[in-house]
Design a protein around this motif. Structure first.
Motif, PDB file in Angstrom:
ATOM      1  N   TRP A   1      12.685  20.743  -7.143  1.00 15.46           N
ATOM      2  CA  TRP A   1      11.586  20.183  -6.179  1.00 15.46           C
ATOM      3  C   TRP A   1      12.526  19.805  -4.746  1.00 15.46           C
ATOM      4  O   TRP A   1      13.288  18.989  -4.980  1.00 15.46           O
ATOM      5  CB  TRP A   1      10.979  19.112  -6.886  1.00 15.46           C
ATOM      6  CG  TRP A   1      10.049  19.758  -8.017  1.00 15.46           C
ATOM      7  CD1 TRP A   1      10.152  19.699  -9.127  1.00 15.46           C
ATOM      8  CD2 TRP A   1       8.520  20.189  -7.768  1.00 15.46           C
ATOM      9  NE1 TRP A   1       9.284  20.316  -9.777  1.00 15.46           N
ATOM     10  CE2 TRP A   1       8.231  20.464  -8.942  1.00 15.46           C
ATOM     11  CE3 TRP A   1       7.777  20.268  -6.652  1.00 15.46           C
ATOM     12  CZ2 TRP A   1       6.911  21.082  -9.350  1.00 15.46           C
ATOM     13  CZ3 TRP A   1       6.600  20.661  -6.947  1.00 15.46           C
ATOM     14  CH2 TRP A   1       6.291  21.210  -8.327  1.00 15.46           C
TER      15      TRP A   1
ATOM     16  N   THR B   1      19.716  18.219 -15.818  1.00 13.53           N
ATOM     17  CA  THR B   1      18.849  18.011 -14.761  1.00 13.53           C
ATOM     18  C   THR B   1      19.777  16.917 -13.636  1.00 13.53           C
ATOM     19  O   THR B   1      20.774  16.216 -14.037  1.00 13.53           O
ATOM     20  CB  THR B   1      17.633  17.042 -15.204  1.00 13.53           C
ATOM     21  OG1 THR B   1      18.416  15.872 -15.863  1.00 13.53           O
ATOM     22  CG2 THR B   1      16.701  17.774 -15.865  1.00 13.53           C
TER      23      THR B   1
ATOM     24  N   TYR C   1      19.126  14.568  -9.948  1.00 10.51           N
ATOM     25  CA  TYR C   1      17.787  13.757  -9.179  1.00 10.51           C
ATOM     26  C   TYR C   1      18.637  13.114  -8.112  1.00 10.51           C
ATOM     27  O   TYR C   1      19.928  12.838  -8.053  1.00 10.51           O
ATOM     28  CB  TYR C   1      17.330  12.556  -9.988  1.00 10.51           C
ATOM     29  CG  TYR C   1      16.597  12.973 -11.201  1.00 10.51           C
ATOM     30  CD1 TYR C   1      17.333  13.149 -12.420  1.00 10.51           C
ATOM     31  CD2 TYR C   1      15.210  13.325 -11.124  1.00 10.51           C
ATOM     32  CE1 TYR C   1      16.514  13.528 -13.597  1.00 10.51           C
ATOM     33  CE2 TYR C   1      14.778  13.916 -12.364  1.00 10.51           C
ATOM     34  CZ  TYR C   1      15.147  14.092 -13.609  1.00 10.51           C
ATOM     35  OH  TYR C   1      14.687  14.650 -14.647  1.00 10.51           O
TER      36      TYR C   1
ATOM     37  N   ILE D   1      11.894  15.656 -13.966  1.00  7.89           N
ATOM     38  CA  ILE D   1      11.753  17.078 -14.322  1.00  7.89           C
ATOM     39  C   ILE D   1      11.983  17.892 -15.249  1.00  7.89           C
ATOM     40  O   ILE D   1      12.762  17.654 -16.122  1.00  7.89           O
ATOM     41  CB  ILE D   1      12.625  17.839 -12.839  1.00  7.89           C
ATOM     42  CG1 ILE D   1      12.250  19.265 -12.642  1.00  7.89           C
ATOM     43  CG2 ILE D   1      14.279  17.765 -13.325  1.00  7.89           C
ATOM     44  CD1 ILE D   1      13.195  19.965 -11.481  1.00  7.89           C
TER      45      ILE D   1
ATOM     46  N   LEU E   1       7.040  18.057 -12.323  1.00 12.89           N
ATOM     47  CA  LEU E   1       7.676  16.842 -11.619  1.00 12.89           C
ATOM     48  C   LEU E   1       6.616  15.717 -12.034  1.00 12.89           C
ATOM     49  O   LEU E   1       5.788  15.652 -11.414  1.00 12.89           O
ATOM     50  CB  LEU E   1       8.038  16.811 -10.311  1.00 12.89           C
ATOM     51  CG  LEU E   1       8.882  15.909  -9.838  1.00 12.89           C
ATOM     52  CD1 LEU E   1      10.207  15.659 -10.065  1.00 12.89           C
ATOM     53  CD2 LEU E   1       8.887  15.813  -8.060  1.00 12.89           C
TER      54      LEU E   1
ATOM     55  N   CYS F   1       8.440  23.568  -4.488  1.00 17.72           N
ATOM     56  CA  CYS F   1       8.947  24.060  -5.469  1.00 17.72           C
ATOM     57  C   CYS F   1      10.027  25.198  -4.981  1.00 17.72           C
ATOM     58  O   CYS F   1       9.531  25.763  -4.162  1.00 17.72           O
ATOM     59  CB  CYS F   1       7.890  24.549  -6.458  1.00 17.72           C
ATOM     60  SG  CYS F   1       8.432  25.540  -8.141  1.00 17.72           S
TER      61      CYS F   1
END
Length: 121
Positions: free
Chosen positions: A36, A58, A60, A70, A81, A96
């Protein structure tokens, strides 16, 4: 033709939550990392979160760490999300993105059309 369609944006008060969805179609992207990004007015598009093809790892942005989550379900061809404790600075269009082989965030990757998130009282 691969398509990514984001849904779930809207207006929310500070401290609230939203859940964005990104549905993919055209061909399976279960082997692709996905992410994202977001773009605030008059600002560059910035990275928000990413997830590996199998959901095993993941990543961030510091600004959303511990607030956003996510996730993905390859059987449903969807990523999500979950956004909690939203702040006005989270306002923007959320996109996306799927890796087409050029890395996440590449202009020539797969992109959705975006969904607007507005955090305001």
């Amino acid at each position: 033709q691969v398509q990514l369609v984001e849904t779930g944006g809207g207006l929310v008060q500070p401290g609230g939550s939203l859940r964005l969805s990104c549905a993919t179609s055209g061909r399976t992207l279960s082997d692709a990392a996905m992410a994202w990004f977001r773009q605030a007015p008059a600002k560059e598009r910035e990275f928000v979160a990413a997830i590996r093809w199998n959901g095993g790892r993941t990543l961030y942005a510091d600004s959303v760490e511990d607030r956003f989550i996510i996730s993905r379900d390859n059987a449903k061809n969807t990523i999500w999300l979950q956004m909690n404790s939203l702040k006005p600075e989270d306002t923007g269009v959320y996109y996306c993105n799927a890796d087409k082989g050029y890395g996440l965030g590449a202009p020539n990757g797969y992109w959705g059309q975006g969904t607007q998130v507005t955090v305001s009282s």
